[in-house]
Write a protein that holds these residues in place. Structure first.
Motif, PDB file in Angstrom:
ATOM      1  N   ALA A 170      -4.644  25.269 -39.983  1.00 57.63           N
ATOM      2  CA  ALA A 170      -3.455  25.853 -40.623  1.00 57.63           C
ATOM      3  C   ALA A 170      -2.045  24.898 -39.518  1.00 57.63           C
ATOM      4  CB  ALA A 170      -3.096  27.330 -40.282  1.00 57.63           C
ATOM      5  N   ALA A 171      -2.393  25.068 -38.645  1.00 58.12           N
ATOM      6  CA  ALA A 171      -1.082  24.241 -37.665  1.00 58.12           C
ATOM      7  C   ALA A 171      -1.120  22.726 -37.958  1.00 58.12           C
ATOM      8  CB  ALA A 171      -1.511  24.478 -36.093  1.00 58.12           C
ATOM      9  N   ARG A 172      -2.361  22.175 -38.212  1.00 54.76           N
ATOM     10  CA  ARG A 172      -2.398  20.797 -38.570  1.00 54.76           C
ATOM     11  C   ARG A 172      -1.517  20.265 -39.979  1.00 54.76           C
ATOM     12  NH1 ARG A 172      -7.209  20.206 -37.781  1.00 54.76           N
ATOM     13  NH2 ARG A 172      -7.001  19.585 -35.528  1.00 54.76           N
ATOM     14  N   ARG A 173      -1.855  21.367 -40.942  1.00 52.28           N
ATOM     15  CA  ARG A 173      -1.379  21.433 -42.105  1.00 52.28           C
ATOM     16  C   ARG A 173       0.316  21.395 -42.167  1.00 52.28           C
ATOM     17  NH1 ARG A 173      -4.584  24.255 -47.098  1.00 52.28           N
ATOM     18  NH2 ARG A 173      -6.593  23.136 -46.804  1.00 52.28           N
ATOM     19  N   LEU A 174       0.607  22.264 -41.069  1.00 56.36           N
ATOM     20  CA  LEU A 174       2.167  22.646 -41.144  1.00 56.36           C
ATOM     21  C   LEU A 174       2.930  21.564 -39.979  1.00 56.36           C
ATOM     22  CD1 LEU A 174       2.107  26.459 -40.902  1.00 56.36           C
ATOM     23  CD2 LEU A 174       2.738  25.081 -42.715  1.00 56.36           C
ATOM     24  N   GLY A 175       2.014  20.696 -39.448  1.00 52.42           N
ATOM     25  CA  GLY A 175       2.628  19.695 -38.532  1.00 52.42           C
ATOM     26  C   GLY A 175       2.982  20.256 -37.212  1.00 52.42           C
ATOM     27  N   LEU A 176       2.386  21.035 -36.870  1.00 48.62           N
ATOM     28  CA  LEU A 176       2.395  21.737 -35.780  1.00 48.62           C
ATOM     29  C   LEU A 176       1.258  21.344 -34.751  1.00 48.62           C
ATOM     30  CD1 LEU A 176       2.957  25.429 -36.334  1.00 48.62           C
ATOM     31  CD2 LEU A 176       4.738  23.712 -36.075  1.00 48.62           C
ATOM     32  N   HIS A 177       1.942  20.806 -33.271  1.00 49.45           N
ATOM     33  CA  HIS A 177       0.884  20.367 -32.412  1.00 49.45           C
ATOM     34  C   HIS A 177       0.368  21.559 -31.463  1.00 49.45           C
ATOM     35  CE1 HIS A 177       2.888  16.707 -34.064  1.00 49.45           C
ATOM     36  NE2 HIS A 177       1.672  16.149 -33.552  1.00 49.45           N
ATOM     37  N   ILE A 178      -1.058  21.591 -31.256  1.00 49.17           N
ATOM     38  CA  ILE A 178      -1.458  22.554 -30.183  1.00 49.17           C
ATOM     39  C   ILE A 178      -1.726  21.595 -28.947  1.00 49.17           C
ATOM     40  CG2 ILE A 178      -3.287  24.210 -29.844  1.00 49.17           C
ATOM     41  CD1 ILE A 178      -3.713  24.443 -32.576  1.00 49.17           C
ATOM     42  N   PRO A 179      -1.238  22.105 -27.849  1.00 44.25           N
ATOM     43  CA  PRO A 179      -0.350  23.437 -27.448  1.00 44.25           C
ATOM     44  C   PRO A 179       1.321  23.140 -27.387  1.00 44.25           C
ATOM     45  CG  PRO A 179      -1.120  22.398 -25.426  1.00 44.25           C
ATOM     46  CD  PRO A 179      -1.685  21.717 -26.320  1.00 44.25           C
ATOM     47  N   ASP A 180       1.584  21.891 -27.674  1.00 43.06           N
ATOM     48  CA  ASP A 180       2.979  21.530 -27.509  1.00 43.06           C
ATOM     49  C   ASP A 180       3.988  22.476 -28.467  1.00 43.06           C
ATOM     50  OD1 ASP A 180       1.818  19.413 -26.239  1.00 43.06           O
ATOM     51  OD2 ASP A 180       2.525  17.925 -27.527  1.00 43.06           O
ATOM     52  N   ASP A 181       3.509  22.817 -29.783  1.00 38.55           N
ATOM     53  CA  ASP A 181       4.462  23.581 -30.491  1.00 38.55           C
ATOM     54  C   ASP A 181       3.711  25.182 -30.751  1.00 38.55           C
ATOM     55  OD1 ASP A 181       6.134  21.468 -31.266  1.00 38.55           O
ATOM     56  OD2 ASP A 181       4.246  20.813 -32.621  1.00 38.55           O
ATOM     57  N   LEU A 182       2.433  25.332 -30.298  1.00 37.60           N
ATOM     58  CA  LEU A 182       1.888  26.587 -30.493  1.00 37.60           C
ATOM     59  C   LEU A 182       0.756  26.840 -29.620  1.00 37.60           C
ATOM     60  CD1 LEU A 182       1.864  29.158 -32.469  1.00 37.60           C
ATOM     61  CD2 LEU A 182       0.165  27.773 -33.698  1.00 37.60           C
ATOM     62  N   SER A 183       0.545  27.638 -28.791  1.00 41.47           N
ATOM     63  CA  SER A 183      -0.508  27.882 -28.012  1.00 41.47           C
ATOM     64  C   SER A 183      -1.600  28.882 -28.987  1.00 41.47           C
ATOM     65  CB  SER A 183      -0.081  28.743 -26.845  1.00 41.47           C
ATOM     66  OG  SER A 183       0.309  27.770 -25.728  1.00 41.47           O
TER      67      SER A 183
END
Length: 338
Positions: free
Chosen positions: A260-273
């Protein structure tokens, strides 16, 4: 050995050791202490080994009124965790001359058909996961000596309850994320009506709530990667979301959250832990590797089997939850890390 016999008997062992058959029965039944000497006991065991003697378990079980078989009821066989529980339980069972029948409850929860003509006649006892508890009524397992796993000890159906310290595991997760500086959490909760998942939600809310300026939102998903993907994507896409840490009830849910994070362009853990719970093989197969709580499934199964053996022998099982351990990997970092 008697002429023409192909299998040594207890009488043969008694003759070889120079003792009575009663002494052989005491020694091989491990009831000799205080009744025969240690020297005699060793002589009996050595004679049995030399002759290749094996006790007639069927006859012994008939005398004792036992089948020396227990049932392990689990929600599903599609996760390695319950395979580990079985391995641990079977190891301890074998050490005591018991066998373990593994029985999954259909769809993870709900009633199951009786796999025996009569469970009460075929089994000595049952070990059951809380998520599979409804299966017990259908197989009449609730009328057998019962040990519950991962279940509320205050309302347990069983004579004993064995738990992992899930509450402490969640506290470890919360403390780790709070120490990193996270204040806005999303709880990706398993959509399963079970005590163990209620504990996770309660402990997360309580621990995070001890800090000012914190928030915890909850979204529920079935325990599958696809279900977690849909639920996490919808929650994280909310324009008003300030979430920086996603706490998942299970490693499978965490894997769905990664997608889900990848689809939304979020990077783990930079944007989301992201954190999980179980420490399945999956936890180190995804990138970055998952921070999660390690649950020792085999030790869990061992404790469950030992508790049931104690119940069968009329003893009180050992108390105390099994410790768990937070394993910190690359999926967690301070919020806003670049």
């Amino acid at each position: 050995m008697a002429a023409g016999s192909t299998r040594p008997t207890s009488r043969d062992v008694a003759q070889a050791a120079g003792v009575s058959q009663a002494a052989v029965s005491l020694v091989l039944g491990d009831k000799w202490r205080g009744r025969v000497s240690a020297t005699t006991a060793e002589r009996v065991r050595e004679a049995a080994r030399d002759l290749g003697y094996r006790p007639n378990l069927a006859a012994r079980n008939l005398r004792l009124g036992r089948t020396r078989t227990v049932l392990l009821v689990v929600p599903v066989l599609t996760t390695e965790f319950f395979a580990g529980v079985y391995t641990g339980a079977a190891r301890v069972a074998a050490e005591h001359g018991f066998g373990v029948v593994l029985y999954p409850s259909p769809e993870g929860i709900g009633p199951a058909r009786d796999p025996f003509a009569s469970a009460q006649a075929a089994l000595d006892g049952v070990i059951a996961s809380s998520m599979a508890a409804d299966a017990l009524t259908a197989i009449r397992g609730d009328q057998l000596p019962l040990v519950m796993l991962d279940s509320d000890p205050k309302g347990s159906l069983g004579a004993a309850t064995v738990n992992l310290d899930i509450a402490d595991g969640i506290r470890q997760v919360a403390d780790h994320l709070l120490t990193l500086g996270h204040r806005h959490f999303l709880h990706l909760a398993a959509d399963v009506p079970s005590w163990t998942f209620e504990v996770r939600a309660r402990e997360l809310a309580a621990r995070v709530g001890e800090f000012e300026g914190t928030t915890v939102r909850t979204t529920r998903a079935p325990i599958s990667i696809e279900g977690a993907l849909a639920a996490a994507e919808a929650a994280l896409a909310d324009p008003g979301s300030r979430v920086t840490a996603l706490v998942c009830d299970d490693d499978k849910l965490a894997a769905g959250a990664y997608k889900a994070a990848r689809r939304l362009g979020l990077h783990i853990p930079d944007d989301l832990s992201v954190t999980g719970l179980d420490d399945l093989a999956l936890a180190t197969a995804i990138d970055p590797e998952l921070t999660t709580v390690r649950l020792d499934a085999e030790l869990f199964g061992e404790h469950g089997m030992r508790a049931l053996l104690a119940v069968l022998d009329g003893h009180v099982p050992e108390e105390g939850d099994i410790p768990v351990e937070l394993v910190v990997r690359g999926s967690t970092a301070p919020p806003g890390t670049v």
